[in-house]
Design a protein around this motif. Sequence first.
Motif: not given
Length: 208
Positions: A85-94, A149-153, A167-177
Amino acid sequence: MAGRVWFTGLTRDQVYAIINTAFKLALKFARTLLQIGIFCLPTSSVIPLHDHPGMTVLSKILYGSLHVKSYDWIEPPCLAKSGEPDNFPVRLAKLHMDTVLTAPCPTTVLYPKSGGNLHCFTAVTSCAVLDVLAPPYAEEAGRSCTYYHDYPYSSFSTGNKLIGDEQEDDYAWLEAIESPDNLYMRSGVYTGPAIQEEFCFPGSCGIV
């Protein structure tokens, strides 16, 4: 020859005077561009995931063991929305590093776009970390510290598939908090031996 400066037609004392002056100017300039600090972390304490925009940072573990997890942004930026519902943006990081470092160990260096510019620390044991920031944080210069905050790929989908052996474990989505409510750092003042600057050839600093 690369790496050498030749002073022709000058006496030894004149050469030393030029070098000493250069050291003084370099140090004066460096004071506006460098910040040095030591983080003393009790066991299990955490410095949350944060960035160092436009900065180079040298970190040296002085004693103890520290878990370091760090990332670098994927370029060009890869963005996604949470779909919540809050639809927060995330950005991909390695992922750059996810390991425990124990003193004595090599100095780590992060750069503006590589080397793990975004990192978090967790004290495995009581430890201390010496940090040299160049240049230091400065909000007016656009170098504010942002926490993430980091989220799994697999948490978000962009329709893009990983390439080759990635591998998916090599990446994460980061949300600015916002700065975490439970983050507390108590600052202190250096009260050790005075540091005397000596501008003799070759330049050196001595403890007196």
